[in-house]
Design an enzyme around this catalytic site. Structure first.
Site, PDB file in Angstrom:
ATOM      1  N   ILE A 153       4.488  -0.679   1.278  1.00 34.18           N
ATOM      2  CA  ILE A 153       4.066  -0.688   2.432  1.00 34.18           C
ATOM      3  C   ILE A 153       4.948  -1.556   3.472  1.00 34.18           C
ATOM      4  CG2 ILE A 153       1.973  -1.918   3.728  1.00 34.18           C
ATOM      5  CD1 ILE A 153       0.728  -1.406   1.146  1.00 34.18           C
ATOM      6  N   ASP A 154       5.700  -2.566   2.972  1.00 29.53           N
ATOM      7  CA  ASP A 154       6.620  -3.474   3.747  1.00 29.53           C
ATOM      8  C   ASP A 154       7.894  -2.350   4.346  1.00 29.53           C
ATOM      9  OD1 ASP A 154       7.177  -5.863   4.945  1.00 29.53           O
ATOM     10  OD2 ASP A 154       8.153  -6.799   3.305  1.00 29.53           O
TER      11      ASP A 154
END
Length: 671
Positions: free
Chosen positions: A412-413
Site C-alpha cells: 500500500i505504501d
C-alpha cells in the site's frame, strides 16, 4: 551488479548526459535551480544545493527509467548466504573470501557485530558472523575471533541467541533440533478463521514460516566442518534447562503448547505429515516470482530453497536453479572485492521517491527522465490477485510492489507514493496513466483496515497471538496499520480529489488519534518519530486541515524542541525501545529532510528552525551533490531489523530543498 564509488548500485556513464537537462527553461524563465528574484542568500544556497542534488540523481537513473540505491542491513544476510551454500555443498572460495572481507570490516572494536551503524553489539549477529568467518578459514585463536567468542560467552553463549540463529546452527549439528521451538507443517491446514493460521502472520513472516515448517519436520543435519565449543558458556551443558513461565500467562501457555507439539512430532501420522509437506511445497512454488525469488526478499528465498531441497528437488531443477540465481542478484560487489548481500531491493520505492523529488525541485513535468520513470513504473503495475485477497476477496487488483519482482505482495505504501509521483508528471499517454491511477486508488481504498487506517501489505492483520509464539523472536511478525503508511495514503487520496471522502476522513481521524502526547507520530517503516511526523503533516495539510490545527501546532513545537544545535535533525534507532532517544541522535540528511518537509507543510517556511535546517543541508552537501549518511534511518522491524537506504540521503534532501525553493505541492498544482 556493479557498484559506483559511493557504493550505489549501477553504472553512471551512460546516464551522465541526462544531467545536462537540469537547467531547461521553466515557465517565467526560471530554471530548476534558480531562486526567485530578490531571494536571500539562504534561498540561493538552497537552490544551488537542489541543482547539484538533481544533477546527481538524474545521472544515476538507469537507462530503463528506474533508480535503485543499495539496501544495507547487517552481516547476518552475508553469514546466512554462506551457511546456505555450505549446506547445499556449493560454497566456493571466491564467494567466501569476498563475504568474509565485508564481514570483518563490520566488526566492532569489542569483537561484536551490531545490526546498525553505531549501534550496540548484537548476540545473534555476532554468532552468525563468527561462524561465517570460521567457514572462511579464520582460526578461533586469531585476535579478532577470540574477541568475538569472548563477547558471545559474556552474553550467554549460543543458548541466548535468537531462534533463527539456532536453526542455522542446528542444520550442522551445532544445536539440537529438540531444543528449538516446534513448527509443524500441519499449520498449513488451519482455516483462515482459526487462530494462528498462516494469514494471521504478516506476509514476510508467512513466506518464511511455510518453508521452515518443512525444515522443522525434516530436522536435517549436515556434517559440521568444525566444533563451536568456544561459543558456549559451558560446552558440557550448552543449553541449561530453564523453568517454565507461569501457565496463567501467554508465555507459559505457549511454552506448554510447544512441549505438546514436540510430543506430536514423535507420533505425527506419516501420511498426514507427508501431505502437509507436499502442500507446503505447492504453496512455496506457486509463490515463486518470475525472477526465481520469493516475495522479493532474501530470507524466504533462502528457506524456500532449503525446504524444497529437503523434499527432493535437486539443484538442477528449474525451480531450484531460478531460486539460486535470484539469490546471486542480491549481491553487491564493492571495488575492494568485498561482497555485501542485500536483504531486498527497492527499485519501485526508490523510483517513485526520485520522481517526486525531481518534480518538486522544479524539473519540467514532461522532462524525459520523469516520463521514462513513469513508463517503467507503469510496466511494474501488478494486475493479478495475491495473498492480500484472503482478507479482501473480490477486490480488483491494481498496486505496486517494492521490488523488481513481487507480484504476490504489492504494498500500500509503494502504491500511494507511485500515484503521487504520477500526478507530478505530464505523460504523453495520459489515458494509460489515468487508468493505472484509478486501479491503484481503488485497490488502496479497498485495503483500508476496520479502524480506518492502512497497514503495509494486508488489511486487518492485527492478531496479537503470532508475536507471542516462542518461535517468533526475530522481529515484528504482523502487519497492523501504521501512521506513516496511513499518512501516505491520505496524502494520495487528497491529490486524487478525495479529501472529503468518508474513507479519507476515517484515515485522518485515525491519524489524529494516533498522535503521541509529545506531538510526534511513531514511525513504523522509518526512524522513527521524525519519520512518522514527516509523513503525517504533509498528509493532513494536503487533506485540508489548517496549519493552525492543534495537532499540527503540537508537532511543530515538538520538531523545534528536538532540533540539534548544528541545525539538523537525527533520531537513533534506540528510540524504538528507549524513550530517552526519541528525537535524539546525530544529524542526518534524510531525517533533517523529513523534519523540513513536515515544517514546510505546516507553513513554517520562514521560521528559524526551517532556515537552520536548510542551511545545514546546504553546508553538509558533498561536492557530487549527495550527502554522507552512514546512519541507518530505515526500518524493517522496529529495533530488530534496520536498514540504510543509500538513496534516502539524496531523494529526501532534494525534496525538502525543492519545496523550500519552489513551494509546497498541492492537489491543484499537481494536476
Amino acid at each position: 551488479m556493479t557498484a559506483t564509488t559511493d557504493g550505489s548500485a549501477g553504472a553512471v556513464g551512460p546516464r551522465a548526459a541526462a544531467a545536462s537537462t537540469t537547467n531547461e527553461p521553466r515557465p517565467g524563465g526560471a530554471t530548476a535551480s534558480t531562486a526567485p528574484p530578490g531571494a536571500s542568500g539562504l534561498d540561493e544556497a538552497a537552490a544551488r544545493a537542489a541543482e547539484r542534488a538533481a544533477g546527481h540523481l538524474l545521472a544515476r537513473q538507469d537507462p530503463e527509467g528506474w533508480w535503485k540505491g543499495d539496501l544495507e542491513t547487517n552481516v547476518t544476510m552475508d553469514a546466512e548466504d554462506l551457511l546456505l551454500r555450505q549446506f547445499l555443498g556449493i560454497l566456493d572460495t571466491g564467494t567466501t573470501d569476498a563475504a568474509a572481507l565485508h564481514i570483518r570490516r563490520e566488526q566492532r572494536e569489542d569483537g561484536a557485530w551490531a545490526t546498525f551503524y553505531g549501534g550496540p553489539g548484537d548476540l545473534s549477529a555476532t554468532v552468525e558472523a563468527y561462524v561465517a568467518l570460521r567457514l572462511a578459514g579464520d582460526p578461533p585463536e586469531a585476535p579478532h575471533m577470540a574477541r568475538a567468542s569472548a563477547w558471545v560467552r559474556a552474553g550467554g553463549g549460543i543458548a541466548s541467541a535468537r531462534v533463527f540463529t539456532r536453526i542455522w546452527l542446528a542444520l550442522f549439528g551445532w544445536w539440537r533440533w529438540e531444543d528449538l521451538p516446534e513448527l509443524p507443517p500441519e499449520l498449513i491446514f488451519l482455516p483462515t478463521w482459526f487462530p494462528l493460521n498462516l494469514y494471521d502472520f504478516g506476509c514476510w513472516a508467512r513466506q518464511t514460516i511455510v518453508p521452515l515448517t518443512v525444515v522443522s519436520a525434516k530436522r536435517p543435519v549436515r556434517p559440521a566442518p568444525f566444533p563451536l565449543d568456544e561459543l558456549h558458556t559451558d560446552p558440557a551443558r550448552p543449553n541449561p534447562p530453564r523453568p517454565l513461565a507461569p501457565a496463567t500467562g501467554w508465555d507459559g501457555l505457549f511454552q506448554r503448547l510447544d512441549k505438546a507439539l514436540h510430543a506430536y512430532h514423535r507420533v505425527a501420522p506419516r501420511a498426514l505429515r507427508r501431505t502437509a509437506m507436499n502442500q507446503a511445497a505447492r504453496w512455496i512454488i506457486e509463490r515463486q516470482e518470475n525472477d526465481g525469488c520469493w516475495g522479493g526478499i532474501q530470507p524466504p528465498a533462502v528457506y524456500s530453497v532449503i525446504a524444497l531441497h529437503l523434499l527432493g528437488y535437486d539443484l538442477q531443477h528449474p525451480v531450484m536453479r531460478a531460486g539460486l540465481a535470484s539469490l546471486d542478484r542480491f549481491a553487491v560487489w564493492r571495488e575492494d572485492g568485498s561482497r555485501m548481500i542485500e536483504a531486498c531491493q527497492s527499485p519501485v520505492w526508490d523510483t517513485c521517491l526520485a520522481t517526486i523529488a525531481l518534480a518538486d525541485a522544479g524539473l519540467e513535468p514532461d522532462h524525459p527522465a520523469l516520463v521514462k520513470a513513469v513508463d517503467w513504473m507503469l510496466d511494474e503495475e501488478i494486475t493479478r490477485t495475491g495473498d492480500w485477497a484472503v482478507r479482501r476477496p473480490g477486490l480488483p487488483p491494481g498496486g505496486w510492489a517494492f521490488e523488481f519482482h513481487n507480484d504476490n505482495y504489492p504494498d500500500i505504501d509503494d502504491t500511494a507514493e507511485v500515484l503521487l509521483a504520477f500526478r507530478r508528471v505530464r505523460h504523453p499517454d495520459p489515458a494509460r496513466v489515468e487508468a493505472a491511477i484509478a486501479r491503484g486508488a481503488r485497490w488502496t481504498l479497498g485495503m483500508q483496515s476496520k479502524g480506518g487506517a492502512w497497514g503495509a501489505f494486508d488489511a486487518d492483520n492485527t492478531s496479537a497471538l503470532p508475536n507471542k509464539l516462542p518461535f517468533c523472536d526475530f522481529g515484528e511478525v504482523i502487519d497492523p496499520p501504521s501512521a506513516d503508511v496511513t499518512a501516505h495514503v491520505v496524502e494520495m487520496l487528497a491529490f486524487e480529489g478525495l479529501a472529503k471522502d468518508p474513507r479519507t476522513h476515517r484515515g485522518i481521524e485515525w491519524l489524529l488519534a494516533a498522535q503521541e502526547p509529545n506531538g510526534a507520530w511513531f514511525g513504523r517503516w522509518g526512524v522513527n518519530h521524525v519519520y512518522g511526523t514527516g509523513s503525517v503533516l504533509p498528509a493532513l495539510t494536503a487533506a485540508g486541515l489548517p496549519v493552525s490545527h492543534p495537532a499540527i501546532r503540537r508537532s511543530v513545537r515538538w520538531l523545534g524542541s528536538v532540533q540539534n544545535e548544528d541545525g539538523g535533525w537525527g533520531e537513533d534507532l534506540r528510540s524504538y525501545h528507549d524513550e530517552q532517544w526519541i528525537g535524539r541522535g546525530t544529524s542526518t540528511a534524510s531525517q533533517t529532510a523529513w523534519a523540513l518537509i513536515a515544517l514546510l507543510a505546516a507553513g513554517e517556511r520562514d521560521s528559524e528552525p526551517v532556515r537552520r535546517g536548510v542551511a545545514w543541508l546546504a553546508e553538509t552537501q558533498r561536492e557530487d551533490g549527495s550527502w554522507d549518511e552512514p546512519y541507518f534511518t530505515g526500518t524493517g522491524f522496529p529495533w530488530d531489523f534496520s536498514i540504510n537506504y543509500h538513496l534516502y540521503r539524496l531523494v529526501f534532501p532534494l525534496t525538502a530543498l525543492g519545496r523550500y525553493v519552489h513551494g509546497e505541492p498541492s492537489p491543484g498544482k499537481a494536476r
